[in-house]
Design a protein around this motif. Structure first.
Motif, PDB file in Angstrom:
ATOM      1  N   VAL A 115       0.920  -1.160  -0.038  1.00 39.92           N
ATOM      2  CA  VAL A 115       0.072  -0.086   0.024  1.00 39.92           C
ATOM      3  C   VAL A 115       0.976   1.127   0.156  1.00 39.92           C
ATOM      4  O   VAL A 115       0.650   2.138  -0.667  1.00 39.92           O
ATOM      5  CB  VAL A 115      -0.922  -0.058   1.290  1.00 39.92           C
ATOM      6  N   GLY A 116       1.887   1.149   0.744  1.00 36.95           N
ATOM      7  CA  GLY A 116       2.638   2.392   0.896  1.00 36.95           C
ATOM      8  C   GLY A 116       3.396   2.609  -0.445  1.00 36.95           C
ATOM      9  O   GLY A 116       3.593   3.768  -0.799  1.00 36.95           O
ATOM     10  N   ALA A 117       4.057   1.347  -1.148  1.00 39.63           N
ATOM     11  CA  ALA A 117       4.862   1.729  -2.158  1.00 39.63           C
ATOM     12  C   ALA A 117       3.896   2.136  -3.339  1.00 39.63           C
ATOM     13  O   ALA A 117       4.146   2.896  -4.041  1.00 39.63           O
ATOM     14  CB  ALA A 117       5.563   0.451  -2.630  1.00 39.63           C
ATOM     15  N   ARG A 118       2.532   1.809  -3.545  1.00 35.70           N
ATOM     16  CA  ARG A 118       1.647   2.121  -4.332  1.00 35.70           C
ATOM     17  C   ARG A 118       1.573   3.589  -4.310  1.00 35.70           C
ATOM     18  O   ARG A 118       1.238   4.370  -5.388  1.00 35.70           O
ATOM     19  CB  ARG A 118       0.490   1.497  -4.285  1.00 35.70           C
ATOM     20  N   LYS A 119       1.419   4.216  -3.169  1.00 40.21           N
ATOM     21  CA  LYS A 119       1.427   5.586  -3.115  1.00 40.21           C
ATOM     22  C   LYS A 119       2.507   6.546  -3.268  1.00 40.21           C
ATOM     23  O   LYS A 119       2.392   7.434  -3.927  1.00 40.21           O
ATOM     24  CB  LYS A 119       0.772   5.924  -1.558  1.00 40.21           C
ATOM     25  N   ALA A 120       3.656   6.054  -3.084  1.00 37.73           N
ATOM     26  CA  ALA A 120       4.980   6.659  -3.106  1.00 37.73           C
ATOM     27  C   ALA A 120       5.546   6.702  -4.364  1.00 37.73           C
ATOM     28  O   ALA A 120       6.090   7.608  -5.040  1.00 37.73           O
ATOM     29  CB  ALA A 120       5.895   6.144  -2.108  1.00 37.73           C
ATOM     30  N   ILE A 121       5.272   5.559  -5.132  1.00 39.12           N
ATOM     31  CA  ILE A 121       6.173   5.581  -6.542  1.00 39.12           C
ATOM     32  C   ILE A 121       5.366   6.415  -7.538  1.00 39.12           C
ATOM     33  O   ILE A 121       6.318   7.084  -8.381  1.00 39.12           O
ATOM     34  CB  ILE A 121       6.112   3.971  -7.063  1.00 39.12           C
ATOM     35  N   PRO A 122       4.221   6.626  -7.699  1.00 38.99           N
ATOM     36  CA  PRO A 122       3.828   7.875  -8.755  1.00 38.99           C
ATOM     37  C   PRO A 122       4.411   9.274  -8.324  1.00 38.99           C
ATOM     38  O   PRO A 122       4.624   9.955  -9.258  1.00 38.99           O
ATOM     39  CB  PRO A 122       2.369   7.906  -8.666  1.00 38.99           C
ATOM     40  N   LYS A 123       4.614   9.557  -7.157  1.00 36.33           N
ATOM     41  CA  LYS A 123       4.946  10.764  -6.736  1.00 36.33           C
ATOM     42  C   LYS A 123       6.726  10.999  -7.096  1.00 36.33           C
ATOM     43  O   LYS A 123       7.071  11.913  -7.451  1.00 36.33           O
ATOM     44  CB  LYS A 123       4.918  11.114  -5.132  1.00 36.33           C
ATOM     45  N   LEU A 124       7.194   9.740  -6.810  1.00 35.03           N
ATOM     46  CA  LEU A 124       8.652   9.735  -7.345  1.00 35.03           C
ATOM     47  C   LEU A 124       8.904   9.932  -8.681  1.00 35.03           C
ATOM     48  O   LEU A 124       9.840  10.687  -9.001  1.00 35.03           O
ATOM     49  CB  LEU A 124       9.107   8.554  -6.635  1.00 35.03           C
ATOM     50  N   LEU A 125       8.195   9.342  -9.417  1.00 33.60           N
ATOM     51  CA  LEU A 125       8.052   9.258 -10.921  1.00 33.60           C
ATOM     52  C   LEU A 125       7.883  10.990 -11.696  1.00 33.60           C
ATOM     53  O   LEU A 125       8.435  11.284 -12.210  1.00 33.60           O
ATOM     54  CB  LEU A 125       7.296   8.339 -11.412  1.00 33.60           C
ATOM     55  N   LYS A 126       7.071  11.650 -10.864  1.00 31.44           N
ATOM     56  CA  LYS A 126       6.625  12.736 -11.262  1.00 31.44           C
ATOM     57  C   LYS A 126       7.890  13.737 -11.004  1.00 31.44           C
ATOM     58  O   LYS A 126       8.219  14.557 -11.713  1.00 31.44           O
ATOM     59  CB  LYS A 126       5.408  13.364 -10.393  1.00 31.44           C
ATOM     60  N   GLU A 127       8.451  13.236  -9.713  1.00 32.52           N
ATOM     61  CA  GLU A 127       9.493  14.189  -9.417  1.00 32.52           C
ATOM     62  C   GLU A 127      10.757  14.128 -10.269  1.00 32.52           C
ATOM     63  O   GLU A 127      11.539  14.900 -10.495  1.00 32.52           O
ATOM     64  CB  GLU A 127      10.049  14.134  -7.825  1.00 32.52           C
ATOM     65  N   LEU A 128      11.004  12.932 -10.684  1.00 27.76           N
ATOM     66  CA  LEU A 128      11.979  12.450 -11.480  1.00 27.76           C
ATOM     67  C   LEU A 128      12.096  13.091 -12.903  1.00 27.76           C
ATOM     68  O   LEU A 128      12.834  13.550 -13.446  1.00 27.76           O
ATOM     69  CB  LEU A 128      12.218  10.976 -11.577  1.00 27.76           C
ATOM     70  N   ARG A 129      10.709  13.275 -13.406  1.00 25.60           N
ATOM     71  CA  ARG A 129      10.540  13.683 -14.555  1.00 25.60           C
ATOM     72  C   ARG A 129      10.593  15.361 -14.583  1.00 25.60           C
ATOM     73  O   ARG A 129      11.176  15.809 -15.632  1.00 25.60           O
ATOM     74  CB  ARG A 129       8.977  13.378 -15.199  1.00 25.60           C
ATOM     75  N   GLU A 130      10.401  15.794 -13.450  1.00 24.98           N
ATOM     76  CA  GLU A 130      10.460  17.427 -13.394  1.00 24.98           C
ATOM     77  C   GLU A 130      12.177  17.673 -12.938  1.00 24.98           C
ATOM     78  O   GLU A 130      12.630  18.609 -13.472  1.00 24.98           O
ATOM     79  CB  GLU A 130       9.709  17.747 -12.244  1.00 24.98           C
ATOM     80  N   ASP A 131      12.666  17.136 -12.000  1.00 16.75           N
ATOM     81  CA  ASP A 131      13.995  17.344 -11.628  1.00 16.75           C
ATOM     82  C   ASP A 131      14.738  15.927 -11.367  1.00 16.75           C
ATOM     83  O   ASP A 131      14.469  15.448 -10.192  1.00 16.75           O
ATOM     84  CB  ASP A 131      14.000  18.200 -10.539  1.00 16.75           C
ATOM     85  N   TYR A 132      15.543  15.406 -12.139  1.00 20.26           N
ATOM     86  CA  TYR A 132      16.145  14.159 -11.895  1.00 20.26           C
ATOM     87  C   TYR A 132      17.291  14.236 -10.910  1.00 20.26           C
ATOM     88  O   TYR A 132      18.279  15.084 -11.280  1.00 20.26           O
ATOM     89  CB  TYR A 132      16.476  13.631 -13.236  1.00 20.26           C
ATOM     90  N   THR A 133      17.413  13.367 -10.033  1.00 21.63           N
ATOM     91  CA  THR A 133      18.401  13.511  -9.055  1.00 21.63           C
ATOM     92  C   THR A 133      18.821  11.870  -8.835  1.00 21.63           C
ATOM     93  O   THR A 133      17.988  10.921  -8.827  1.00 21.63           O
ATOM     94  CB  THR A 133      18.281  14.009  -7.796  1.00 21.63           C
ATOM     95  N   VAL A 134      19.981  11.628  -8.198  1.00 23.31           N
ATOM     96  CA  VAL A 134      20.467  10.355  -7.969  1.00 23.31           C
ATOM     97  C   VAL A 134      19.742   9.707  -6.703  1.00 23.31           C
ATOM     98  O   VAL A 134      19.189   8.618  -6.641  1.00 23.31           O
ATOM     99  CB  VAL A 134      21.908  10.300  -7.804  1.00 23.31           C
ATOM    100  N   GLN A 135      19.400  10.881  -5.987  1.00 18.75           N
ATOM    101  CA  GLN A 135      18.618  10.442  -4.586  1.00 18.75           C
ATOM    102  C   GLN A 135      17.207   9.899  -4.838  1.00 18.75           C
ATOM    103  O   GLN A 135      16.783   8.826  -4.549  1.00 18.75           O
ATOM    104  CB  GLN A 135      18.546  11.473  -3.551  1.00 18.75           C
ATOM    105  N   LEU A 136      16.630  10.392  -5.795  1.00 18.37           N
ATOM    106  CA  LEU A 136      15.259  10.269  -6.363  1.00 18.37           C
ATOM    107  C   LEU A 136      15.212   8.901  -7.036  1.00 18.37           C
ATOM    108  O   LEU A 136      14.467   8.077  -6.867  1.00 18.37           O
ATOM    109  CB  LEU A 136      14.508  11.100  -7.189  1.00 18.37           C
ATOM    110  N   ARG A 137      16.313   8.697  -7.768  1.00 20.67           N
ATOM    111  CA  ARG A 137      16.463   7.573  -8.549  1.00 20.67           C
ATOM    112  C   ARG A 137      16.668   6.293  -7.591  1.00 20.67           C
ATOM    113  O   ARG A 137      15.668   5.329  -7.718  1.00 20.67           O
ATOM    114  CB  ARG A 137      17.525   7.469  -9.488  1.00 20.67           C
TER     115      ARG A 137
END
Length: 468
Positions: free
Chosen positions: A155-177
């Motif tokens: 449940v937690g990963a299903r909520k967090a993954i879309p947010k991480l992908l959105k941030e990666l597309r806007e501003d890619y960083t190694v920490q987000l990756r």
């Protein structure tokens, strides 16, 4: 030791190439090199100060071979490590027997003796191996990840993954990756219990190839060819729902902007596959507020253990195959789960034992019926021939109580005595039931009883001979 290595350098090159195969991966090369290193340590132990190294005769020491596990244990090696060493040596000696070195002066019988000694050494540590493996399994199951934690992870990963992908597309960083790597691997591992190698070796072609099989809104199946147990189970599979598969497609778009050198989905700046995935997964696990610090093996053990407790054997077998987990008769899973039970399972097993000793057996009668005495009949000619064919030895006569004719005789005597007491001694009377004339003369009475007995015997013999 250096002399042994020098003398066997070319021979070991051939042996290592033999284990690597025609298309070796980096992992295969690493495993083949480890096997050769273990064999070299064995040869150094066997050679010692022997001067006949080139002839390989230093191997013909069965007692020394059997003591090698003790030497490994004394040097700090675990019992499982000693088992690895011995099995690698056994493989080498079988190869040695089929393709001996040119300078070897060992006969085939001597090589067979060495192989037999290595097998005996493996057999001698089997009991310690089992105890160690059960202890390890006990530790794993004592800290097994609960079903609630697995579900909360999904449940937690299903909520967090879309947010991480959105941030990666806007501003890619190694920490987000790295965070995306951790959340996605934790999500899949909490469902299927896959090895980390499944994620490390997943290629872009395998992800995009799944799109040809998917039929929205059904889902997609990704098949990873390269993983730890690929030679036993083939490609590792994971079914992703449309939303989950879309996560990977969005990640591939981010990945293309980085121009990584390899074809791995989860890339690193170097040319090799990802190596710190377990750390990224544990960081994501902690961010979701889940207890403990599990590894991928812990998640795999939890998925397999919960499948054992929830599903029937047929379903559990399919689940194990899908997660590339062996549950056959030589398997680790069923073997140790059968030997290890938790408190509730052991409590339920005790109830089974108690039921077996307390519940009545409804199928069996309370008291067996008394056997009826049957008058023996004379065997036919065919039966005599059949019994003779079964055993040529004569069966001795056994006294089994009064015969049928003797019982009839005494019944008649008792019946006549009862009639005499009832009727008194007045004159002879005709008995209608038996058509026997009785007399008050004792001697004449005995004659009549004998006459009745003879008639009974005659009728019994006639019945035996079919009325003749």
């Amino acid at each position: 030791m250096f002399i042994v290595i020098f003398l066997t350098k070319n021979y070991f090159k051939q042996y290592q190439a033999f284990h690597e195969g025609s298309c070796p991966s980096a992992k295969h090369r690493e495993n083949a090199f480890s096997k050769v290193s273990r064999i070299r340590s064995f040869l150094a132990f066997m050679a010692g100060k022997d001067s006949s190294l080139a002839t390989w005769r230093f191997l013909d020491k069965a007692e020394q071979i059997i003591q090698w596990p003790n030497v490994l244990a004394a040097s700090g090696k675990n019992i499982t490590t000693a088992n690895f060493y011995l099995r690698n040596v056994l493989q080498f000696m079988i190869y040695f027997k089929e393709t001996p070195p040119k300078l070897a002066r060992l006969s085939q019988s001597q090589i067979t003796g060495v192989i037999r000694a290595v097998r005996q050494a493996i057999k001698s540590i089997s009991k310690k191996m089992l105890a160690h493996q059960l202890t390890t399994k006990d530790k794993k199951l004592s800290k097994v990840v609960s079903q609630e934690s697995l579900r909360r992870c999904q449940v937690g990963a299903r909520k967090a993954i879309p947010k991480l992908l959105k941030e990666l597309r806007e501003d890619y960083t190694v920490q987000l990756r790295n965070a995306f790597y951790g959340y996605f691997s934790a999500f899949i591992a909490s469902i299927y219990g896959h090895h980390p190698g499944v994620f490390k070796n997943m290629t872009v072609a395998e992800v995009r190839g799944a799109a040809t099989e998917g039929r929205p809104p059904t889902g997609y199946v990704i098949r990873v060819k390269e993983h730890k147990t690929a030679k036993d189970f083939g490609p590792a599979q994971m079914f992703l729902e449309p939303e989950e598969y879309d996560w990977l497609l969005k990640w591939l778009q981010v990945r293309e902007r980085c121009n990584p050198p390899g074809d791995w989905v989860f890339f690193t700046p170097g040319k090799g596959p990802l190596k710190n995935l377990v750390r990224y997964m544990q960081e994501a696990w902690a961010e979701m507020g889940l207890p403990g610090k599990p590894t991928f093996i812990d998640l795999r053990t939890a998925v397999s253990a919960h499948a054992k407790n929830v599903h029937v054997p047929e379903v559990r077998s399919k689940v194990a195959k899908f997660m590339c987990h062996n549950t056959a008769t030589t398997t680790t899973a069923d073997r140790y789960y059968a030997l290890h039970m938790d408190v509730e399972q052991s409590r339920a097993m005790r109830r089974h034992f108690e039921e077996a000793s307390t519940l009545p057996h409804l199928d069996s009668p309370s008291s067996p019926p008394k056997p009826k005495k049957v008058c023996p009949r004379k065997a036919t000619a065919q039966e005599e021939s059949d019994s003779t064919s079964l055993s040529d030895e004569a069966v001795p006569y056994q006294e089994a109580g009064d015969s049928c004719l003797e019982e009839q005789r005494w019944e008649l005597v008792s019946e006549e005595e009862g009639q005499e007491e009832e009727e008194g001694r007045g004159g002879g009377r005709h008995c209608a039931a038996s058509s026997i004339y009785t007399s008050q003369d004792p001697e004449e009475g005995d004659v009549q009883i004998n006459k009745v007995h003879n008639n009974k015997v005659h009728r019994c013999l006639q019945a035996q001979h079919g009325g003749m």
